[in-house]
Design a protein around this motif. Sequence first.
Motif, PDB file in Angstrom:
ATOM      1  N   VAL A  91       0.843  -1.189   0.000  1.00 11.92           N
ATOM      2  CA  VAL A  91       0.000   0.000   0.000  1.00 11.92           C
ATOM      3  C   VAL A  91       0.880   1.241   0.000  1.00 11.92           C
ATOM      4  O   VAL A  91       1.889   1.289   0.709  1.00 11.92           O
ATOM      5  N   LYS A  92       0.479   2.240  -0.776  1.00 14.43           N
ATOM      6  CA  LYS A  92       1.182   3.521  -0.767  1.00 14.43           C
ATOM      7  C   LYS A  92       0.308   4.546  -0.054  1.00 14.43           C
ATOM      8  O   LYS A  92      -0.850   4.755  -0.426  1.00 14.43           O
ATOM      9  N   VAL A 118       5.243  18.481   6.077  1.00 14.78           N
ATOM     10  CA  VAL A 118       5.963  17.941   4.926  1.00 14.78           C
ATOM     11  C   VAL A 118       5.171  16.755   4.403  1.00 14.78           C
ATOM     12  O   VAL A 118       4.481  16.074   5.156  1.00 14.78           O
ATOM     13  N   GLU A 119       5.249  16.550   3.115  1.00 19.34           N
ATOM     14  CA  GLU A 119       4.547  15.434   2.506  1.00 19.34           C
ATOM     15  C   GLU A 119       5.531  14.293   2.298  1.00 19.34           C
ATOM     16  O   GLU A 119       6.632  14.509   1.793  1.00 19.34           O
ATOM     17  N   LYS A 120       5.134  13.095   2.703  1.00 23.43           N
ATOM     18  CA  LYS A 120       6.001  11.920   2.580  1.00 23.43           C
ATOM     19  C   LYS A 120       5.233  10.783   1.922  1.00 23.43           C
ATOM     20  O   LYS A 120       4.027  10.642   2.097  1.00 23.43           O
ATOM     21  N   THR A 121       5.981   9.982   1.190  1.00 26.14           N
ATOM     22  CA  THR A 121       5.434   8.774   0.597  1.00 26.14           C
ATOM     23  C   THR A 121       5.852   7.598   1.465  1.00 26.14           C
ATOM     24  O   THR A 121       7.029   7.466   1.806  1.00 26.14           O
ATOM     25  N   ASN A 122       4.901   6.779   1.823  1.00 26.22           N
ATOM     26  CA  ASN A 122       5.136   5.628   2.690  1.00 26.22           C
ATOM     27  C   ASN A 122       4.645   4.378   1.972  1.00 26.22           C
ATOM     28  O   ASN A 122       3.513   4.338   1.503  1.00 26.22           O
ATOM     29  N   ILE A 123       5.511   3.380   1.885  1.00 27.15           N
ATOM     30  CA  ILE A 123       5.126   2.104   1.298  1.00 27.15           C
ATOM     31  C   ILE A 123       5.029   1.096   2.440  1.00 27.15           C
ATOM     32  O   ILE A 123       6.017   0.807   3.114  1.00 27.15           O
ATOM     33  N   LEU A 124       3.829   0.603   2.663  1.00 25.25           N
ATOM     34  CA  LEU A 124       3.564  -0.343   3.743  1.00 25.25           C
ATOM     35  C   LEU A 124       3.189  -1.685   3.144  1.00 25.25           C
ATOM     36  O   LEU A 124       2.438  -1.737   2.161  1.00 25.25           O
ATOM     37  N   THR A 125       3.694  -2.739   3.737  1.00 22.30           N
ATOM     38  CA  THR A 125       3.308  -4.088   3.319  1.00 22.30           C
ATOM     39  C   THR A 125       2.542  -4.723   4.470  1.00 22.30           C
ATOM     40  O   THR A 125       3.016  -4.749   5.605  1.00 22.30           O
ATOM     41  N   ILE A 171      -1.331  -7.925   9.181  1.00 23.91           N
ATOM     42  CA  ILE A 171      -0.455  -7.154  10.067  1.00 23.91           C
ATOM     43  C   ILE A 171       0.592  -6.437   9.207  1.00 23.91           C
ATOM     44  O   ILE A 171       0.895  -6.855   8.091  1.00 23.91           O
ATOM     45  N   LEU A 172       1.128  -5.367   9.746  1.00 24.20           N
ATOM     46  CA  LEU A 172       2.166  -4.592   9.081  1.00 24.20           C
ATOM     47  C   LEU A 172       3.480  -5.363   9.149  1.00 24.20           C
ATOM     48  O   LEU A 172       3.974  -5.658  10.237  1.00 24.20           O
ATOM     49  N   THR A 173       4.042  -5.703   7.978  1.00 23.61           N
ATOM     50  CA  THR A 173       5.282  -6.474   7.953  1.00 23.61           C
ATOM     51  C   THR A 173       6.455  -5.689   7.380  1.00 23.61           C
ATOM     52  O   THR A 173       7.595  -6.147   7.457  1.00 23.61           O
ATOM     53  N   ASN A 174       6.195  -4.519   6.821  1.00 23.01           N
ATOM     54  CA  ASN A 174       7.273  -3.675   6.331  1.00 23.01           C
ATOM     55  C   ASN A 174       6.739  -2.251   6.138  1.00 23.01           C
ATOM     56  O   ASN A 174       5.572  -2.082   5.799  1.00 23.01           O
ATOM     57  N   ILE A 175       7.628  -1.277   6.355  1.00 26.12           N
ATOM     58  CA  ILE A 175       7.269   0.109   6.094  1.00 26.12           C
ATOM     59  C   ILE A 175       8.531   0.854   5.654  1.00 26.12           C
ATOM     60  O   ILE A 175       9.584   0.696   6.258  1.00 26.12           O
ATOM     61  N   GLU A 176       8.392   1.592   4.583  1.00 23.20           N
ATOM     62  CA  GLU A 176       9.471   2.425   4.070  1.00 23.20           C
ATOM     63  C   GLU A 176       8.908   3.821   3.850  1.00 23.20           C
ATOM     64  O   GLU A 176       7.785   3.967   3.365  1.00 23.20           O
ATOM     65  N   THR A 177       9.691   4.841   4.210  1.00 25.72           N
ATOM     66  CA  THR A 177       9.244   6.226   4.070  1.00 25.72           C
ATOM     67  C   THR A 177      10.234   6.974   3.208  1.00 25.72           C
ATOM     68  O   THR A 177      11.445   6.869   3.394  1.00 25.72           O
ATOM     69  N   TYR A 178       9.696   7.746   2.255  1.00 27.24           N
ATOM     70  CA  TYR A 178      10.541   8.533   1.337  1.00 27.24           C
ATOM     71  C   TYR A 178      10.165   9.993   1.417  1.00 27.24           C
ATOM     72  O   TYR A 178       9.051  10.353   1.615  1.00 27.24           O
TER      73      TYR A 178
END
Length: 178
Positions: A91-92, A118-125, A171-178
């Motif tokens: 999910v973005k 600030v605006e951030k892009t987050n990729i969650l798995t 459940i949340l298994t990964n999260i990356e923020t850009y």
Amino acid sequence: MDELLKIDSNFNEAMFKTKVDNVFVKLHTAIMLDKLEQVKHFMSDEVYGKYSKILERLNSNNQRQMYDELNVKSTDIEDIKVLDDKIEIKVKIISRYMDYLLDKSTGNYLSGNNTSRVEKTNILTFTKKIDTKNLNLSRRCPNCGATMDINNYGKCDYCGSIFKLDDYDYILTNIETY
């Protein structure tokens, strides 16, 4: 999506996106309040460990991470993978917030942006085991049997056990923020 619905007939995209937004906001709130254990049941041990280390570093520096005026601008499902034993949904989230540090003792501003979001892009798995148990049947502590409100807090008020949501739901298994 059709393959997902064959395996998870109860999947509802709007409800799933609401859940994702809720977990995202709860995670950031838990970081600000230094109460990560309140959201432990929403995430894998790896994600919990990652954020525990972040909080340890902040605490050792006597700092508090702030995410003021946090909101989710948009949530989009980017990818769905049905694997042998689990379903993975990527999910973005586009989020906006003020991102800064405070001194825990004094409450004084230390660094970051505390004047505008600030605006951030987050990729969650999010991952769900195939053949999970029915969540509606289990709202009780797996250790002592006490009633639990797992949507707000996954730790038993009586015995302190953590509800293992991964046996029942995504459940949340990964999260990356850009």
